[in-house]
Design a protein around this motif. Structure first.
Motif, PDB file in Angstrom:
ATOM      1  N   UNK A   1       0.809  -1.231   0.000  1.00 48.12           N
ATOM      2  CA  UNK A   1       0.000   0.000   0.000  1.00 48.12           C
ATOM      3  C   UNK A   1       0.838   1.276   0.000  1.00 48.12           C
ATOM      4  N   UNK A   2       2.110   1.182   0.388  1.00 49.55           N
ATOM      5  CA  UNK A   2       2.978   2.368   0.406  1.00 49.55           C
ATOM      6  C   UNK A   2       3.563   2.679  -0.976  1.00 49.55           C
ATOM      7  N   UNK A   3       3.421   1.756  -1.914  1.00 53.30           N
ATOM      8  CA  UNK A   3       4.087   1.936  -3.216  1.00 53.30           C
ATOM      9  C   UNK A   3       3.287   2.850  -4.138  1.00 53.30           C
ATOM     10  N   UNK A   4       4.004   3.627  -4.958  1.00 49.29           N
ATOM     11  CA  UNK A   4       3.356   4.417  -6.016  1.00 49.29           C
ATOM     12  C   UNK A   4       3.295   3.540  -7.273  1.00 49.29           C
TER      13      UNK A   4
ATOM     14  N   UNK B   1       9.793  10.029 -18.336  1.00 55.28           N
ATOM     15  CA  UNK B   1       9.151  10.718 -17.207  1.00 55.28           C
ATOM     16  C   UNK B   1       8.962   9.777 -16.022  1.00 55.28           C
ATOM     17  N   UNK B   2       8.876   8.489 -16.295  1.00 50.78           N
ATOM     18  CA  UNK B   2       8.784   7.525 -15.184  1.00 50.78           C
ATOM     19  C   UNK B   2      10.038   7.643 -14.311  1.00 50.78           C
ATOM     20  N   UNK B   3      11.203   7.740 -14.979  1.00 52.98           N
ATOM     21  CA  UNK B   3      12.461   7.845 -14.233  1.00 52.98           C
ATOM     22  C   UNK B   3      12.459   9.149 -13.424  1.00 52.98           C
ATOM     23  N   UNK B   4      12.070  10.240 -14.057  1.00 52.59           N
ATOM     24  CA  UNK B   4      12.056  11.545 -13.374  1.00 52.59           C
ATOM     25  C   UNK B   4      11.088  11.508 -12.187  1.00 52.59           C
ATOM     26  N   UNK B   5       9.912  10.904 -12.419  1.00 51.13           N
ATOM     27  CA  UNK B   5       8.902  10.831 -11.357  1.00 51.13           C
ATOM     28  C   UNK B   5       9.458  10.055 -10.153  1.00 51.13           C
ATOM     29  N   UNK B   6      10.059   8.895 -10.426  1.00 50.45           N
ATOM     30  CA  UNK B   6      10.549   8.058  -9.319  1.00 50.45           C
ATOM     31  C   UNK B   6      11.707   8.740  -8.580  1.00 50.45           C
ATOM     32  N   UNK B   7      12.504   9.535  -9.304  1.00 52.33           N
ATOM     33  CA  UNK B   7      13.611  10.256  -8.652  1.00 52.33           C
ATOM     34  C   UNK B   7      13.064  11.306  -7.696  1.00 52.33           C
ATOM     35  N   UNK B   8      12.045  12.050  -8.145  1.00 50.98           N
ATOM     36  CA  UNK B   8      11.613  13.215  -7.354  1.00 50.98           C
ATOM     37  C   UNK B   8      10.528  12.892  -6.327  1.00 50.98           C
TER      38      UNK B   8
ATOM     39  N   UNK C   1       9.042   3.149  -2.562  1.00 45.02           N
ATOM     40  CA  UNK C   1       8.753   1.916  -3.313  1.00 45.02           C
ATOM     41  C   UNK C   1       7.811   2.229  -4.486  1.00 45.02           C
ATOM     42  N   UNK C   2       8.073   1.606  -5.652  1.00 47.75           N
ATOM     43  CA  UNK C   2       7.279   1.885  -6.851  1.00 47.75           C
ATOM     44  C   UNK C   2       6.945   0.576  -7.564  1.00 47.75           C
ATOM     45  N   UNK C   3       5.712   0.498  -8.059  1.00 45.16           N
ATOM     46  CA  UNK C   3       5.341  -0.614  -8.945  1.00 45.16           C
ATOM     47  C   UNK C   3       5.354  -0.042 -10.364  1.00 45.16           C
ATOM     48  N   UNK C   4       6.189  -0.623 -11.222  1.00 40.62           N
ATOM     49  CA  UNK C   4       6.404  -0.076 -12.563  1.00 40.62           C
ATOM     50  C   UNK C   4       5.632  -0.910 -13.584  1.00 40.62           C
TER      51      UNK C   4
ATOM     52  N   UNK D   1      12.089  -0.991  -6.636  1.00 35.71           N
ATOM     53  CA  UNK D   1      11.260  -1.027  -7.846  1.00 35.71           C
ATOM     54  C   UNK D   1      10.735  -2.429  -8.076  1.00 35.71           C
ATOM     55  N   UNK D   2       9.416  -2.530  -8.154  1.00 35.85           N
ATOM     56  CA  UNK D   2       8.780  -3.815  -8.416  1.00 35.85           C
ATOM     57  C   UNK D   2       8.193  -3.758  -9.818  1.00 35.85           C
ATOM     58  N   UNK D   3       8.482  -4.795 -10.573  1.00 29.09           N
ATOM     59  CA  UNK D   3       8.028  -4.801 -11.962  1.00 29.09           C
ATOM     60  C   UNK D   3       6.690  -5.522 -12.053  1.00 29.09           C
ATOM     61  N   UNK D   4       5.668  -4.838 -12.595  1.00 32.18           N
ATOM     62  CA  UNK D   4       4.370  -5.498 -12.775  1.00 32.18           C
ATOM     63  C   UNK D   4       4.569  -6.716 -13.678  1.00 32.18           C
ATOM     64  N   UNK D   5       3.865  -7.826 -13.447  1.00 33.51           N
ATOM     65  CA  UNK D   5       2.687  -7.971 -12.593  1.00 33.51           C
ATOM     66  C   UNK D   5       2.967  -8.209 -11.101  1.00 33.51           C
ATOM     67  N   UNK D   6       4.189  -8.236 -10.636  1.00 27.72           N
ATOM     68  CA  UNK D   6       4.607  -8.383  -9.233  1.00 27.72           C
ATOM     69  C   UNK D   6       4.334  -9.789  -8.694  1.00 27.72           C
ATOM     70  N   UNK D   7       3.137 -10.368  -8.997  1.00 30.00           N
ATOM     71  CA  UNK D   7       2.848 -11.742  -8.561  1.00 30.00           C
ATOM     72  C   UNK D   7       2.690 -12.630  -9.790  1.00 30.00           C
ATOM     73  N   UNK D   8       3.151 -13.885  -9.682  1.00 26.35           N
ATOM     74  CA  UNK D   8       3.023 -14.787 -10.829  1.00 26.35           C
ATOM     75  C   UNK D   8       1.651 -15.464 -10.832  1.00 26.35           C
TER      76      UNK D   8
END
Ligand code: 13P
Ligand code: SF4
Length: 343
Positions: free
Chosen positions: A216-219, A242-249, A254-257, A276-283
């Motif tokens: 729940x804390x992840x963007x 912009x994803x990189x810029x967003x995650x930097x600032x 924690x981020x789900x990409x 950084x968690x890569x979607x789908x995160x769960x198999x």
């Protein structure tokens, strides 16, 4: 074993990507050193998309999104452009630099969006309405660009659609999901071509809800080529750059990409201390996974460090285009770069 990625024609829809055996680090270092020697010998610049494998990103002079790569291709003083991405990206570099040698590691690296929109089909649709103003996402062939009024990338599509002539009927090709997102942002109605990115439409709403519940804390950061029901769950919808810029600032840790997994390499390098968690995160068994390959673009992953070395050593494959296509496609490309540079 037959490599399916090698066996299929560019743009064809085929099944699973083949597994890659890990290369020993010493081999990677040797190949990278060879590439750097060849780069000096050719006076080349190596441009790599954010979805390329980590070892290609690490030898590249510039790693970025489609917009950044087009800008780099337009301004480079190198004699040779080595383009590590997919075929339409190398075409873009050639359109902007017709006198330069453009090399690409694998000429069969296509794109499902490009394949969805053959130029003769577009011409037929354009003939039904002389008032169409054709806006083409850069993920299309040079022949489609040549038929278009302006090109966009996911990084500037909103700005360019806002700048489109008010008295024209907008036709957006070939990505219906990006087009739909831009319509939502701008309020400008558009006729949408029915193409999509086969990799981004794989992301499903329930996968994102599961990731949200577990972290729940992840963007949640989503590429606009994704389905609307997935975009609606996002904290940010943006291009890979912009994803990189967003995650930097952003203050989150924690981020789900939700895009192709190649971008994670850059994020981990440029945002140390963040997760950084890569979607789908769960198999499929609902177990956490960091190794799921379903978020890989099989076309982007056709490029390898060996193929990069070989194309530079052999000066082949080279990207060539008919001069009349270059002349026509250059007009909407330059219009894009000009509008994009406006304040
Ligand atoms: P951007 O590079 O504009 O983020 O687009 C992603 C993509 O799918 C490129 O093929
Ligand atoms: Fe095309 Fe999708 Fe691959 Fe990008 S990620 S190159 S849009 S198939």
């Amino acid at each position: 074993m037959i490599d399916l990625a090698e066996a299929q024609p560019r743009g064809a829809d085929f099944t699973l990507p083949t597994a890659r055996a890990p290369r020993p680090p010493t081999e990677t270092a040797e190949l990278s050193a060879e590439i750097l020697v060849l780069k000096r010998r050719l006076n080349a610049v190596i441009l790599a998309h954010n979805y390329q494998v980590p070892e290609i990103q690490d030898v590249a002079d510039f790693v970025g999104d489609s917009l950044g790569l087009a800008q780099q291709a337009a301004s480079t003083s190198a004699d040779v452009i080595v383009f590590c991405g997919v075929h339409f990206m190398a075409e873009t570099a050639k359109i902007l630099n017709p006198s330069k040698l453009v090399l690409l590691p694998d000429r069969d690296a296509g794109c499902s969006l490009e394949a969805s929109c053959p130029a003769p089909e577009l011409e037929k649709l354009q003939a039904t309405n002389p008032n169409f103003y054709t806006i083409a996402y850069i993920n299309c062939s040079a022949a489609v660009k040549a038929l278009s009024d302006v090109i966009v990338t996911s990084g500037n599509a909103e700005k360019i659609v806002r700048a489109a002539p008010a008295d024209r009927d907008l036709l957006f090709v070939p990505d219906e999901n990006l087009g739909q997102w831009v319509m939502e942002q701008t309020g400008r109605p558009m006729t949408l071509w029915r193409g999509n990115c086969y990799a981004h439409v794989e992301f499903q709403r329930d996968q994102i809800l599961r990731a949200r519940a577990a972290y729940p804390d992840a963007k949640i950061v989503v590429h606009p080529e994704s389905l609307r029901e997935v975009r609606q769950l996002a904290d940010a919808v943006c291009s890979t750059e912009r994803m990189v810029t967003f995650c930097k600032s952003d203050p989150a840790r924690r981020f789900v990409i939700v895009t192709e997994s190649g971008i994670i390499h850059r994020m981990r390098k440029e945002c140390p201390g963040k997760e950084f968690l890569c979607a789908p995160v769960f198999d499929v068994l609902r177990m956490p996974t960091d190794t799921c390959r379903c978020s890989e673009c099989r076309y982007m992953k056709m490029n390898t460090l060996e193929k990069l070395r070989d194309c530079m050593a052999r000066r082949a494959p080279q990207l060539d285009l008919p001069p009349e296509i270059i002349t026509q496609a250059r007009v909407p490309m330059e219009r894009m770069l000009e509008i994009s540079a406006r304040a």
